[in-house]
Design a protein around this motif. Sequence first.
Motif, short mmCIF file in Angstrom:
data_model
loop_
_atom_site.label_atom_id
_atom_site.label_comp_id
_atom_site.label_asym_id
_atom_site.label_seq_id
_atom_site.Cartn_x
_atom_site.Cartn_y
_atom_site.Cartn_z
N SER A 80 0.85 -1.19 0.00
CA SER A 80 0.00 0.00 0.00
C SER A 80 0.89 1.24 0.00
N VAL A 81 0.34 2.33 -0.49
CA VAL A 81 1.03 3.61 -0.42
C VAL A 81 0.88 4.12 1.00
N ASN A 82 2.01 4.40 1.65
CA ASN A 82 1.99 4.87 3.04
C ASN A 82 2.18 6.37 3.15
N TYR A 83 2.76 6.98 2.10
CA TYR A 83 3.12 8.41 2.14
C TYR A 83 3.20 8.91 0.71
N SER A 87 5.75 14.07 -6.35
CA SER A 87 5.71 13.04 -7.40
C SER A 87 6.12 11.68 -6.85
N SER A 88 6.48 11.64 -5.59
CA SER A 88 6.97 10.38 -5.00
C SER A 88 5.95 9.78 -4.04
N MET A 89 6.13 8.48 -3.84
CA MET A 89 5.28 7.72 -2.92
C MET A 89 6.15 6.73 -2.18
N VAL A 90 5.89 6.53 -0.90
CA VAL A 90 6.53 5.45 -0.15
C VAL A 90 5.54 4.29 -0.12
N VAL A 91 5.99 3.17 -0.66
CA VAL A 91 5.16 1.97 -0.70
C VAL A 91 5.67 1.00 0.36
N GLY A 92 4.79 0.62 1.27
CA GLY A 92 5.12 -0.37 2.28
C GLY A 92 4.65 -1.73 1.82
N ILE A 93 5.50 -2.74 2.04
CA ILE A 93 5.17 -4.09 1.58
C ILE A 93 5.40 -5.08 2.72
N ARG A 94 4.45 -5.94 2.93
CA ARG A 94 4.56 -7.01 3.93
C ARG A 94 4.57 -8.34 3.18
N VAL A 95 5.53 -9.19 3.53
CA VAL A 95 5.67 -10.50 2.90
C VAL A 95 5.38 -11.58 3.93
N LYS A 123 9.00 12.70 -17.45
CA LYS A 123 9.14 13.77 -16.45
C LYS A 123 8.29 13.43 -15.22
N ASN A 124 8.78 13.87 -14.06
CA ASN A 124 8.01 13.66 -12.84
C ASN A 124 6.63 14.27 -12.96
N VAL A 125 5.64 13.60 -12.42
CA VAL A 125 4.27 14.08 -12.48
C VAL A 125 3.67 14.05 -11.07
N MET A 126 2.82 15.01 -10.78
CA MET A 126 2.18 15.13 -9.47
C MET A 126 1.30 13.91 -9.19
N VAL A 127 1.38 13.42 -7.95
CA VAL A 127 0.55 12.29 -7.54
C VAL A 127 -0.61 12.81 -6.69
N PRO A 128 -1.69 12.04 -6.61
CA PRO A 128 -2.80 12.47 -5.76
C PRO A 128 -2.38 12.57 -4.29
N GLY A 129 -3.09 13.39 -3.55
CA GLY A 129 -2.90 13.45 -2.11
C GLY A 129 -3.44 12.18 -1.48
N LEU A 130 -3.12 11.97 -0.22
CA LEU A 130 -3.47 10.73 0.45
C LEU A 130 -4.55 10.98 1.50
N ILE A 131 -5.60 10.18 1.47
CA ILE A 131 -6.64 10.23 2.49
C ILE A 131 -6.40 9.06 3.45
N LEU A 132 -6.15 9.39 4.71
CA LEU A 132 -5.93 8.37 5.74
C LEU A 132 -7.25 8.10 6.44
N THR A 133 -7.67 6.83 6.49
CA THR A 133 -9.00 6.52 7.04
C THR A 133 -8.95 5.61 8.26
N THR A 134 -7.75 5.11 8.62
CA THR A 134 -7.64 4.25 9.81
C THR A 134 -6.43 4.69 10.64
N ARG A 140 1.35 4.42 9.80
CA ARG A 140 2.27 4.16 8.69
C ARG A 140 2.74 5.47 8.06
N TYR A 141 1.85 6.44 7.95
CA TYR A 141 2.22 7.74 7.41
C TYR A 141 3.25 8.41 8.32
N GLU A 142 2.99 8.41 9.63
CA GLU A 142 3.93 9.00 10.59
C GLU A 142 5.29 8.31 10.54
N HIS A 143 5.28 6.98 10.42
CA HIS A 143 6.53 6.23 10.30
C HIS A 143 7.30 6.69 9.07
#
Length: 182
Positions: A80-83, A87-95, A123-134, A140-143
């Motif tokens: 999931s996208v955590n942050y 144009s960047s996103m931090v993706v957290g992955i659990r295996v 070229k870098n492109v703007m990504v959507p903002g993130l809605i945190l619902t839980t 995860r965002y704070e981390h």
Amino acid sequence: MKTRFKKVSSSHISISELMLPSHTNFSGKIHGGYVLSLLDQIAFACASKFSENYCVTASVDTVNFLKPIEVGELVTMKASVNYVGNSSMVVGIRVEAENIRTGEIKHCNSSYFTMVAKDNEGKNVMVPGLILTTLKEVSRYEHSVRQLALKKEREYQKGIATFGSIESILSSNEYNVKVELE
């Protein structure tokens, strides 16, 4: 300025794959390089799904191999996208690996990839903002915010490191190192 926001849940991706003998290293466990390849694929899929653009891996910030994965186990990766930045996103992955005979599931790996969204010209492109619902999403965002701050501090420290720091290494018995400059 971001005008569009998406829920974290819109980025969720899950893949499962049975681990085969061809995926092993010399000790008979699933090769870490193979796992990294799968991690990169799911990070790409997750970031691309969320941003609705082609994405590239900017950095692999953390890969913690916690437990070995065995041949015959069913490996499931959840991302999931955590942050998000501009144009960047931090993706957290659990295996997780599941013994398909016993049903036992073990947490084998946690990883964080920084992905960057690109347009058709690369070229870098703007990504959507993130809605945190839980609360878990908030955590995860704070981390991610803390990890990004630590990453910036490490980069800053690299820039101010001096040659004189060798003296402190040599005068300490804490390090298993010998310096023989030529």
